[in-house]
Each structure stands twice: as structure tokens, then as C-alpha cells.
Design a protein around this motif. Structure first.
Motif, PDB file in Angstrom:
ATOM      1  N   VAL A  90       7.315   8.025 -25.856  1.00 53.69           N
ATOM      2  CA  VAL A  90       7.623   6.818 -24.969  1.00 53.69           C
ATOM      3  C   VAL A  90       6.889   6.834 -23.728  1.00 53.69           C
ATOM      4  CG1 VAL A  90       9.583   6.195 -23.900  1.00 53.69           C
ATOM      5  CG2 VAL A  90       9.956   6.759 -26.196  1.00 53.69           C
ATOM      6  N   LEU A  91       6.929   8.267 -22.977  1.00 53.62           N
ATOM      7  CA  LEU A  91       6.445   8.153 -21.700  1.00 53.62           C
ATOM      8  C   LEU A  91       4.954   7.964 -21.699  1.00 53.62           C
ATOM      9  CD1 LEU A  91       8.489  11.359 -20.226  1.00 53.62           C
ATOM     10  CD2 LEU A  91       8.676   9.042 -19.819  1.00 53.62           C
TER      11      LEU A  91
ATOM     12  N   LEU B 191       1.086   1.248 -20.847  1.00 52.27           N
ATOM     13  CA  LEU B 191       1.454   0.002 -20.477  1.00 52.27           C
ATOM     14  C   LEU B 191       1.443  -0.240 -19.009  1.00 52.27           C
ATOM     15  CD1 LEU B 191       2.821  -2.732 -20.871  1.00 52.27           C
ATOM     16  CD2 LEU B 191       4.851  -1.627 -20.838  1.00 52.27           C
ATOM     17  N   ALA B 192       1.922   0.657 -18.054  1.00 54.68           N
ATOM     18  CA  ALA B 192       1.729   0.682 -16.495  1.00 54.68           C
ATOM     19  C   ALA B 192       0.286   0.306 -16.148  1.00 54.68           C
ATOM     20  CB  ALA B 192       2.637   1.812 -15.921  1.00 54.68           C
ATOM     21  N   GLY B 193      -0.750   1.050 -16.683  1.00 54.81           N
ATOM     22  CA  GLY B 193      -2.160   1.237 -16.580  1.00 54.81           C
ATOM     23  C   GLY B 193      -2.409  -0.450 -16.847  1.00 54.81           C
ATOM     24  N   ILE B 194      -2.052  -0.924 -17.794  1.00 53.43           N
ATOM     25  CA  ILE B 194      -2.561  -2.438 -18.056  1.00 53.43           C
ATOM     26  C   ILE B 194      -1.997  -3.208 -17.119  1.00 53.43           C
ATOM     27  CG2 ILE B 194      -2.227  -4.155 -19.817  1.00 53.43           C
ATOM     28  CD1 ILE B 194      -2.218  -1.780 -22.124  1.00 53.43           C
ATOM     29  N   LEU B 195      -0.652  -3.186 -16.639  1.00 54.84           N
ATOM     30  CA  LEU B 195       0.021  -4.233 -15.876  1.00 54.84           C
ATOM     31  C   LEU B 195      -0.560  -3.947 -14.307  1.00 54.84           C
ATOM     32  CD1 LEU B 195       3.597  -4.126 -16.921  1.00 54.84           C
ATOM     33  CD2 LEU B 195       1.882  -5.548 -17.655  1.00 54.84           C
ATOM     34  N   ASP B 196      -0.867  -2.564 -14.053  1.00 59.72           N
ATOM     35  CA  ASP B 196      -1.771  -2.461 -12.821  1.00 59.72           C
ATOM     36  C   ASP B 196      -3.175  -3.151 -12.790  1.00 59.72           C
ATOM     37  OD1 ASP B 196       0.294  -0.936 -11.488  1.00 59.72           O
ATOM     38  OD2 ASP B 196      -0.782   0.850 -12.158  1.00 59.72           O
ATOM     39  N   MET B 197      -3.584  -3.453 -13.837  1.00 64.03           N
ATOM     40  CA  MET B 197      -5.040  -4.197 -13.682  1.00 64.03           C
ATOM     41  C   MET B 197      -4.613  -5.784 -13.674  1.00 64.03           C
ATOM     42  SD  MET B 197      -6.838  -2.316 -17.152  1.00 64.03           S
ATOM     43  CE  MET B 197      -8.363  -3.201 -16.747  1.00 64.03           C
ATOM     44  N   ALA B 198      -3.379  -5.671 -14.307  1.00 67.12           N
ATOM     45  CA  ALA B 198      -3.102  -7.397 -14.335  1.00 67.12           C
ATOM     46  C   ALA B 198      -2.725  -7.809 -12.886  1.00 67.12           C
ATOM     47  CB  ALA B 198      -1.752  -7.632 -15.111  1.00 67.12           C
ATOM     48  N   ILE B 199      -2.019  -7.027 -12.004  1.00 65.03           N
ATOM     49  CA  ILE B 199      -1.859  -7.094 -10.603  1.00 65.03           C
ATOM     50  C   ILE B 199      -3.157  -7.319  -9.772  1.00 65.03           C
ATOM     51  CG2 ILE B 199      -0.949  -6.274  -8.695  1.00 65.03           C
ATOM     52  CD1 ILE B 199       1.395  -5.057 -10.053  1.00 65.03           C
ATOM     53  N   ALA B 200      -4.010  -6.378  -9.980  1.00 61.80           N
ATOM     54  CA  ALA B 200      -5.453  -6.594  -9.394  1.00 61.80           C
ATOM     55  C   ALA B 200      -6.379  -8.006  -9.821  1.00 61.80           C
ATOM     56  CB  ALA B 200      -6.222  -5.312  -9.888  1.00 61.80           C
ATOM     57  N   ASP B 201      -5.994  -8.487 -10.773  1.00 64.86           N
ATOM     58  CA  ASP B 201      -6.580  -9.544 -11.219  1.00 64.86           C
ATOM     59  C   ASP B 201      -5.681 -10.785 -10.792  1.00 64.86           C
ATOM     60  OD1 ASP B 201      -8.657  -8.424 -12.204  1.00 64.86           O
ATOM     61  OD2 ASP B 201      -7.748  -8.649 -14.499  1.00 64.86           O
ATOM     62  N   ARG B 202      -4.566 -10.538 -10.044  1.00 60.86           N
ATOM     63  CA  ARG B 202      -3.731 -11.499  -9.475  1.00 60.86           C
ATOM     64  C   ARG B 202      -3.156 -12.207 -10.759  1.00 60.86           C
ATOM     65  NH1 ARG B 202      -6.961 -13.659  -4.036  1.00 60.86           N
ATOM     66  NH2 ARG B 202      -6.804 -11.489  -2.959  1.00 60.86           N
ATOM     67  N   ARG B 203      -2.682 -11.781 -11.881  1.00 65.11           N
ATOM     68  CA  ARG B 203      -2.078 -12.383 -12.921  1.00 65.11           C
ATOM     69  C   ARG B 203      -0.714 -12.362 -12.937  1.00 65.11           C
ATOM     70  NH1 ARG B 203      -5.707 -14.139 -17.174  1.00 65.11           N
ATOM     71  NH2 ARG B 203      -7.920 -13.481 -16.680  1.00 65.11           N
ATOM     72  N   ILE B 204      -0.051 -11.231 -12.329  1.00 68.83           N
ATOM     73  CA  ILE B 204       1.191 -10.939 -12.142  1.00 68.83           C
ATOM     74  C   ILE B 204       1.395 -10.435 -10.646  1.00 68.83           C
ATOM     75  CG2 ILE B 204       2.051 -10.605 -14.464  1.00 68.83           C
ATOM     76  CD1 ILE B 204       1.714  -7.736 -14.066  1.00 68.83           C
ATOM     77  N   SER B 205       2.805 -10.496 -10.032  1.00 68.32           N
ATOM     78  CA  SER B 205       2.755 -10.185  -8.715  1.00 68.32           C
ATOM     79  C   SER B 205       3.446  -8.627  -8.496  1.00 68.32           C
ATOM     80  CB  SER B 205       3.901 -11.137  -8.063  1.00 68.32           C
ATOM     81  OG  SER B 205       5.000 -11.235  -8.862  1.00 68.32           O
ATOM     82  N   ARG B 206       4.075  -8.106  -9.823  1.00 63.36           N
ATOM     83  CA  ARG B 206       4.586  -7.032  -9.693  1.00 63.36           C
ATOM     84  C   ARG B 206       4.576  -6.417 -10.954  1.00 63.36           C
ATOM     85  NH1 ARG B 206       9.789  -6.903 -11.977  1.00 63.36           N
ATOM     86  NH2 ARG B 206      10.375  -4.708 -10.831  1.00 63.36           N
ATOM     87  N   ASN B 207       4.532  -5.021 -11.037  1.00 58.32           N
ATOM     88  CA  ASN B 207       4.439  -4.143 -12.436  1.00 58.32           C
ATOM     89  C   ASN B 207       6.128  -3.734 -12.756  1.00 58.32           C
ATOM     90  OD1 ASN B 207       3.973  -2.308 -14.285  1.00 58.32           O
ATOM     91  ND2 ASN B 207       2.372  -1.611 -13.371  1.00 58.32           N
TER      92      ASN B 207
ATOM     93  N   ARG C 203       6.761   0.131 -13.363  1.00 59.42           N
ATOM     94  CA  ARG C 203       7.178   1.148 -12.540  1.00 59.42           C
ATOM     95  C   ARG C 203       8.513   1.369 -11.820  1.00 59.42           C
ATOM     96  NH1 ARG C 203       2.386   3.392 -13.306  1.00 59.42           N
ATOM     97  NH2 ARG C 203       0.545   2.445 -12.407  1.00 59.42           N
ATOM     98  N   SER C 204       9.381   0.393 -12.246  1.00 60.67           N
ATOM     99  CA  SER C 204      10.631   0.189 -11.928  1.00 60.67           C
ATOM    100  C   SER C 204      11.742   0.561 -12.836  1.00 60.67           C
ATOM    101  CB  SER C 204      11.129  -0.805 -11.009  1.00 60.67           C
ATOM    102  OG  SER C 204      10.780  -1.979 -11.958  1.00 60.67           O
ATOM    103  N   LEU C 205      11.266   1.095 -14.032  1.00 59.34           N
ATOM    104  CA  LEU C 205      12.398   1.582 -14.927  1.00 59.34           C
ATOM    105  C   LEU C 205      13.060   2.700 -14.790  1.00 59.34           C
ATOM    106  CD1 LEU C 205      10.007   0.819 -18.109  1.00 59.34           C
ATOM    107  CD2 LEU C 205      11.656  -0.744 -17.116  1.00 59.34           C
ATOM    108  N   THR C 206      14.350   2.444 -15.114  1.00 59.96           N
ATOM    109  CA  THR C 206      15.183   3.806 -14.942  1.00 59.96           C
ATOM    110  C   THR C 206      15.565   4.039 -16.356  1.00 59.96           C
ATOM    111  OG1 THR C 206      17.070   2.198 -14.557  1.00 59.96           O
ATOM    112  CG2 THR C 206      15.741   3.084 -12.757  1.00 59.96           C
ATOM    113  N   ASN C 207      16.411   5.398 -16.529  1.00 60.67           N
ATOM    114  CA  ASN C 207      17.058   5.825 -17.448  1.00 60.67           C
ATOM    115  C   ASN C 207      16.120   6.245 -18.965  1.00 60.67           C
ATOM    116  OD1 ASN C 207      19.776   5.598 -16.532  1.00 60.67           O
ATOM    117  ND2 ASN C 207      19.694   3.650 -17.117  1.00 60.67           N
TER     118      ASN C 207
END
Length: 203
Positions: free
Chosen positions: A6-7, A13-29, A32-36
Motif C-alpha cells: 500500500v505504501l 501515485l504521489a510522485g505522479i501527482l507531483d508531476m501533475a502539479i509541476a505541469d499545472r494540471r492540478i493545484s494540490r497533491n 500527501r495529506s492522507l491519514t490513517n
């Protein structure tokens, strides 16, 4: 799935979404804020090697420089096998950790380091010529360990090159514990504590 699977999947997934932020496709990841999140179960008792045992293990293995890098620098397997030539600073004797190669199923996925942060790790002087030899003839984006283009995979825990090297050392030294590549992180932490580092760094 196990906590490890799982981790690892979350890290990819977090790395993919970081790239999406760098490409300005999303504003936050959101990864990175998942709990439990599931926690890995801690093994009872940790295996630590002595300097002599680690040196002998390296000598008996097919990849001595990789064994010594794991045992003295405290990198996880994915961080070590994701090292590229450009990440090795021979002048300052430091390794720049910026990628983590994770095996998901039968495929290697490259994402951010385990801590999700890039960092710089010192390596001992005796490793310098070994790393220089591995980097010789390779381009800056080629991988340090292996043939340069393909990330190394861990060998089988019973018949792989690392397990075979451990058995070779055990045949010579009855005090040699059974260890995995991951266990060498604990050996590196033990060496660091013995040298005066903060004990909390072991974790």
C-alpha cells in the motif's frame, strides 16, 4: 494488501501527482495529506553487521559496491538502485537522492524518495574509486548500479545473489546473522551512532 504494498503504491501515485502539479494540471497533491495509513509491522530484533562482516559480505557478493553503499550510506534498495551518474558528487563525496525505484508487481516504477524529500548523503572515501569505476563510460542520466539503463531488481530471498553471499559469509562466520538488503540500513544507522550521530537518526 500488505502495508508495504500500500505504501509503495501510494509513493508511486504521489510522485505522479507531483508531476501533475509541476505541469499545472492540478493545484494540490491529495496523496500527501492522507491519514490513517497502514503501518509496517516492526521486526522483533534487528540484525546488525560489524565492519568486518559487511566487508566480507561485499567481497562475497556479485555487487560489492552496492552492498557497501547500502551498509554505509543507509539508503533503501529503491534509492540506491535509482542513483544516476549525475547524483554522484565525487568532489564532496556525497550522493544526491532524488528518485526511488519501486517494484510493483513485475514492473519498476520510479517516484520520489521514501521520505518524499530529496536529500544529500555522504559516502566514505574508500567507496569513491568503486563508484567512479561504475560511472566510467556512462552518461549523466545512466544508472550507477547495473548496466546503466535498466533498474536492478532484488534477487530472490533464497536463491538470489544477495542471499547467496550471506550464506557464503555464514559458512565462514557463525556469528553472521541472516540479513536482507533492507537490514543494511540498520547497520548503517548503527555505524553512524557509534561515530557520534544522534540515535534518533536510526529511524
Amino acid at each position: 494488501k500488505s502495508a508495504t504494498v500500500v505504501l509503495r503504491a501510494l509513493g508511486v501515485l504521489a510522485g505522479i501527482l507531483d508531476m501533475a502539479i509541476a505541469d499545472r494540471r492540478i493545484s494540490r497533491n491529495p496523496a500527501r495529506s492522507l491519514t490513517n495509513l497502514p503501518r509496517k509491522s516492526r521486526k522483533v530484533g534487528r540484525a546488525y553487521l560489524t565492519h568486518d562482516q559487511l566487508q566480507t559480505l561485499a567481497e562475497k557478493s556479485a555487487h560489492p559496491a552496492l552492498v557497501l553503499t547500502l551498509g554505509y550510506c543507509g539508503l533503501c534498495w529503491g534509492e540506491a538502485t535509482a542513483l544516476r551518474v549525475r547524483n554522484v558528487n565525487q568532489l564532496r563525496r556525497r550522493l544526491h537522492i532524488e528518485e526511488n525505484a519501486v517494484l510493483v508487481g513485475s514492473d519498476i516504477h520510479v517516484g520520489t524518495p521514501k521520505t518524499w524529500e530529496q536529500r544529500s548523503v555522504p559516502f566514505p572515501a574508500f567507496l569513491s574509486p568503486m563508484l567512479a569505476e561504475l560511472c566510467q563510460g556512462k552518461g549523466p542520466n545512466d544508472l550507477v548500479f547495473g548496466k546503466g539503463r535498466t533498474h536492478m531488481k532484488r534477487g530472490d530471498y533464497i536463491t538470489g545473489w544477495f542471499a547467496t553471499a550471506v550464506r557464503r559469509v555464514q559458512s565462514l562466520d557463525e556469528t553472521m546473522p541472516r540479513v536482507t538488503p533492507h537490514d543494511l540500513r540498520h547497520t548503517a544507522a548503527s555505524f553512524a551512532v557509534s561515530a557520534g550521530a544522534n540515535r534518533s537518526e536510526e529511524h
